[in-house]
Design an enzyme around this catalytic site. Structure first.
Site, mmCIF file in Angstrom:
data_model
loop_
_atom_site.group_PDB
_atom_site.id
_atom_site.type_symbol
_atom_site.label_atom_id
_atom_site.label_comp_id
_atom_site.label_asym_id
_atom_site.label_seq_id
_atom_site.Cartn_x
_atom_site.Cartn_y
_atom_site.Cartn_z
ATOM 1 N N SER A 1 41.216 23.181 39.837
ATOM 2 C CA SER A 1 39.768 23.164 40.048
ATOM 3 C C SER A 1 39.011 23.807 38.889
ATOM 4 O O SER A 1 39.403 24.855 38.372
ATOM 5 C CB SER A 1 39.444 23.912 41.340
ATOM 6 N N LYS B 1 36.107 20.420 40.831
ATOM 7 C CA LYS B 1 35.372 21.675 40.679
ATOM 8 C C LYS B 1 34.926 22.135 42.067
ATOM 9 O O LYS B 1 34.687 21.307 42.948
ATOM 10 C CB LYS B 1 34.143 21.407 39.780
ATOM 11 N N ILE C 1 31.871 31.011 34.866
ATOM 12 C CA ILE C 1 30.988 29.851 34.979
ATOM 13 C C ILE C 1 29.973 30.099 36.106
ATOM 14 O O ILE C 1 28.829 29.671 36.028
ATOM 15 C CB ILE C 1 31.809 28.561 35.277
ATOM 16 N N GLY C 2 30.426 30.819 37.140
ATOM 17 C CA GLY C 2 29.523 31.107 38.259
ATOM 18 C C GLY C 2 29.370 29.927 39.207
ATOM 19 O O GLY C 2 28.312 29.721 39.803
ATOM 20 N N LEU C 3 30.450 29.144 39.338
ATOM 21 C CA LEU C 3 30.496 28.023 40.296
ATOM 22 C C LEU C 3 29.375 26.991 40.101
ATOM 23 O O LEU C 3 28.826 26.468 41.070
ATOM 24 C CB LEU C 3 30.494 28.534 41.754
ATOM 25 N N CYS D 1 37.138 33.307 44.294
ATOM 26 C CA CYS D 1 36.457 33.252 42.992
ATOM 27 C C CYS D 1 35.954 34.636 42.581
ATOM 28 O O CYS D 1 35.168 35.250 43.300
ATOM 29 C CB CYS D 1 35.294 32.278 43.030
ATOM 30 N N GLY E 1 45.315 30.946 31.867
ATOM 31 C CA GLY E 1 46.137 30.500 30.746
ATOM 32 C C GLY E 1 47.504 31.168 30.736
ATOM 33 O O GLY E 1 47.842 31.938 31.646
ATOM 34 N N GLY F 1 48.853 28.785 37.247
ATOM 35 C CA GLY F 1 48.719 29.933 36.346
ATOM 36 C C GLY F 1 49.454 29.718 35.046
ATOM 37 O O GLY F 1 50.665 29.924 34.963
ATOM 38 N N GLY F 2 48.728 29.247 34.044
ATOM 39 C CA GLY F 2 49.288 29.173 32.699
ATOM 40 C C GLY F 2 50.279 28.059 32.456
ATOM 41 O O GLY F 2 51.021 28.098 31.476
#
Ligand SMILES: Cc1cc2nc3c(=O)[nH]c(=O)nc-3n(C[C@H](O)[C@H](O)[C@H](O)COP(=O)(O)O)c2cc1C
Length: 305
Positions: free
Chosen positions: A22, A46, A72-74, A131, A218, A244-245
């Protein structure tokens, strides 16, 4: 013999275990211009909220060692525009569609999920209760076990297809939260969302993000994510989507050995948008070399000391 990449989660079958994460490919339109969506196990959108959100002002991303920070703040179009503008495109795609849902109040999560219940193209919902980049909501729901159970149970009442709880690593015990989500009726887990982090510009002495802090993602977070996937696998009985990464087929193998049934690729999409296709081909090659007939044979098979 061609190894079989198919996996299934809560009765939903995926062509490969590789999904997008996402927030790293919008609603899929840009990716579809690069490779056919049928090459993906699933497209995860997203986060969608009840009302449209502008998100935080820039700069809202910053590169870090082996990873990146984002706040980004959704930012998203809101559920109404998602249904009218994005669903028609998604209807045409030959992949599973998982819609990630976020909110700042429980009623918002319930309202969005209940509207999505009418849209058959939505195969699953992934509940973002994790988040770190919004001032209210998000992580509040996923850092308290009672709130986690209540949120999941409330959404289960209005959404009739499988529900995935996306868990935060920013908690004292991820397994306690996972157990609460399971108790509330979740059908699967996504493990993990981003870790809280910050980065400071030494010329200006200001944080590199206007939100002052953000989510670290990452390759830098892969070892943390693997340990959390394995901890949840050992304590709970629901299928896990590891995140995760992930950048290579070997990363996927590690996640599956630790207990993941499927995985999501996030930050790597910014480096190589076709990473999920390259990784799926690499996974097939790995299974062939190991003389395994199916990716499922890897799940939870880590040989511990
Ligand atoms: C730019 C960016 C935006 C993200 N937006 C969301 C989001 O809207 N909802 C969500 O649940 N996770 C979001 N995430 C978190 C990812 O889905 C994923 O959990 C995280 O990036 C770890 O995976 P990765 O290391 O492969 O990137 C975002 C991550 C990035 C990098």
């Amino acid at each position: 013999m061609t190894p079989n990449l198919k996996v299934s989660i809560a009765g939903v079958e995926f062509a490969t275990p590789i999904m997008t994460a996402s927030g790293c490919c919008g609603y899929g339109e840009e990716l579809a211009a690069i490779f056919p969506m049928s090459k993906l196990g699933a497209l995860v959108t997203k986060s969608v909220t009840l009302n449209p959100r502008e998100g935080h002002p820039p700069p809202r991303t910053a590169e870090t060692a082996s990873g990146m920070l984002n706040a980004i703040g959704l930012a998203n179009v809101g559920v109404d525009r998602f249904i009218t503008e994005k669903i028609p495109f998604l209807e045409k795609q030959k992949t599973k569609v998982i819609v990630n849902v976020a909110g700042s109040k429980l009623e918002e999560y319930v309202e969005v999920c209940s509207r999505l219940n009418d849209i058959e193209r939505v195969d699953m919902i992934e509940l973002n209760i994790s988040c770190p980049n919004v001032n209210e909501g998000g992580m509040e729901f996923g850092s308290d076990p009672a709130m986690t159970e209540k949120s999941v149970a409330a959404v289960k009442k209005v959404f009739s297809r499988p529900l995935i709880a996306k868990l935060s690593p920013n908690v004292t015990s991820i397994t306690t939260i996972a157990q609460a989500a399971q108790q509330g009726g979740a059908d699967a887990f996504s493990v993990i969302n981003s870790l809280v982090g910050t980065s400071i510009d030494t010329d200006t002495w200001r944080p590199r993000l206007t939100n002052n802090k953000g989510g670290l993602t990452g390759p830098a977070i892969k070892p943390v994510a693997l340990a959390m996937v394995n901890a949840v696998y050992e304590k709970c009985s629901l299928p896990i989507i590891g995140i995760g990464g992930i950048a290579t087929a070997e990363d996927v193998v590690e996640f599956m050995l630790c207990g993941a049934t499927a995985v999501q690729v996030g930050t790597s999409l910014f480096v190589r948008p076709d990473a999920p296709v390259i990784i799926a081909d690499g996974l097939k090659e790995y299974l062939r070399k190991k003389k395994l007939s199916s990716a499922c044979e890897l799940i939870g098979k880590v040989r511990k000391y």
